[in-house]
Design an enzyme around this catalytic site. Sequence first.
Site, PDB file in Angstrom:
ATOM      1  N   GLY A 216      51.095  11.199   0.941  1.00 31.66           N
ATOM      2  CA  GLY A 216      49.757  10.918   0.463  1.00 31.66           C
ATOM      3  C   GLY A 216      49.629   9.545  -0.152  1.00 31.66           C
ATOM      4  N   GLY A 236      40.905   3.332   7.064  1.00 30.26           N
ATOM      5  CA  GLY A 236      40.457   4.419   6.192  1.00 30.26           C
ATOM      6  C   GLY A 236      39.189   4.033   5.466  1.00 30.26           C
ATOM      7  N   SER A 237      38.974   4.641   4.313  1.00 30.28           N
ATOM      8  CA  SER A 237      37.748   4.422   3.555  1.00 30.28           C
ATOM      9  C   SER A 237      37.802   3.109   2.791  1.00 30.28           C
ATOM     10  CB  SER A 237      37.531   5.570   2.564  1.00 30.28           C
ATOM     11  OG  SER A 237      38.509   5.513   1.519  1.00 30.28           O
ATOM     12  N   GLU A 258      40.568  -1.936   8.183  1.00 30.72           N
ATOM     13  CA  GLU A 258      39.537  -1.416   9.082  1.00 30.72           C
ATOM     14  C   GLU A 258      38.961  -0.208   8.380  1.00 30.72           C
ATOM     15  OE1 GLU A 258      37.304   0.490  11.164  1.00 30.72           O
ATOM     16  OE2 GLU A 258      39.049   1.266  12.241  1.00 30.72           O
ATOM     17  N   LEU A 259      37.732  -0.354   7.849  1.00 29.21           N
ATOM     18  CA  LEU A 259      37.186   0.608   6.906  1.00 29.21           C
ATOM     19  C   LEU A 259      35.997   1.356   7.503  1.00 29.21           C
ATOM     20  CD1 LEU A 259      37.530  -1.750   3.807  1.00 29.21           C
ATOM     21  CD2 LEU A 259      39.194  -0.117   4.719  1.00 29.21           C
ATOM     22  N   GLY A 260      35.081   1.788   6.667  1.00 31.77           N
ATOM     23  CA  GLY A 260      34.003   2.652   7.131  1.00 31.77           C
ATOM     24  C   GLY A 260      32.819   1.902   7.684  1.00 31.77           C
ATOM     25  N   CYS A 292      34.490   6.229  11.954  1.00 27.89           N
ATOM     26  CA  CYS A 292      33.890   5.064  11.297  1.00 27.89           C
ATOM     27  C   CYS A 292      32.807   4.441  12.156  1.00 27.89           C
ATOM     28  CB  CYS A 292      34.962   4.036  10.960  1.00 27.89           C
ATOM     29  SG  CYS A 292      35.890   3.437  12.398  1.00 27.89           S
TER      30      CYS A 292
END
Length: 486
Positions: A216, A236-237, A258-260, A292
């Site tokens: 995690g 991810g976020s 590389e996000l939302g 995304c």
Amino acid sequence: MTGNGKTWPDPVEWTGKIYSAGWRESEGGTLQVIEPATGHALAEVGVASSVDVARAGARAAQAAGDWAAAAPSDRIDVLLRASSALREHSATFRDWIVRESAGVPAKGDYEITAALAQLTHAVGLASRPPGEVLTPQTPGGTSLAWRVPLGVVGVINPWNAPLLFAVRALAPALALGNTVLLKPDPLTPVSGGVLVARLFEDAGLPDGVLQVLPGGAETGQAVAADPHVAMVAFTGSAEVGRVVAGVAGEGLKRVALELGGKNSLVVLEDADVDAAALAGAVSTFGYQGQACVAAGRHLVHADLVEAYTDALVGHARTLRVGDPRVEGVSIGPIISERLATRIERIVDESVAGGARVLTGGRRDGLFYPPTVLDRVDRAMPAFTEEIFGPVAPVIPFHREAEAIEIANDTAYGLTAAVHSGSVQRATAVAEQLRTGMVHINDVSAKDAANAPFGGMGLSGNGSRIGGSASLEEFTQWRWLTAPGPV
């Protein structure tokens, strides 16, 4: 299964373990892999502690020199053998993707096909000329510039496309001579980790070049902080991306985020309504909207909004919700209770603020039906927040300039789609959208191995993976001069 009837990969070798120069017991204990559709335990994998990450980082750094010095043909051979193994074991990958990530089988097939394309494209990267001959500053001298590997690359992956996103970063990083620490998401550690490790193990990747470290947040932070890691590629976020960037920034590491996205599908008044509504349904409802690149806003010209909304509702009502392994099911469960609760909150708060539910809007456990909202205003969570679920807010506009302004009213900037009877007109609108990607008369959710994938604003830090952009991300320049020939 393998051709001799044995299970591939053999659970005995990987259950409860991590992959770090072979399958090993971890210092961080184990975690259970749960199937979202049924709640059943699927497997048990090892959890990499900070101690495990430190050891893996040292092993990757030790292997980096030989791998960087390997002939491009040797790296290409590994990639080709990995591609062959993925084809051979595609049924196993599909099954794990369906059961772990709760996507329908077609989603598993898409990931496999896209991962194969990434491996093929990486072969081309490995064989590209490494640099250029520059004009020397002194006559008769030499000036050369060429790209060299970064060293150890940390890849931190999400759960929603576990195989594709692992290979999307892993293949170019390996092709260009880097070693990799791969941290799959704890929700999908088999399809995004264990199977990937076995794939490259079968392909003959040397020990230490790839380490797979499930876990995690603590594991991810340890990867980002490890002194042997020169670069972190995170998908991810935005919230977690900030944390990863902060940890990596302490070591002045390169970071690719590389996000939302809060992506708009814009429908102009001369668009084909039926085609646009189908694209809108695929863009929002595909894989439960858990992407995304999903369309989070449907901006429709007022002259078409009624017809478009009716068609979108019609598509939503044809989509069967249930266990994705059951034939005929189009929409599986949301990946976790936390995310299902979040989707429910966004819809309920928006309805309390005046939005109207035209279909869907009520969940059954982790199962959330395709939902269409209208009467959505710009203060509502359905407008402002990334929903990451199968919810389509429909918002009318009257002029192109208004549509552009609404679409750009977000801190995100990942992707968009514009529909019009005139490609030239749609392109003119598309060029004014503040996004890293835009698609004409198509879905918002697209990717290609040869294309630079990434966004602006909260959707990323300007980095791109795919095509020639991978060359920029996973290597650095070295310049050499000499007073004469070398």
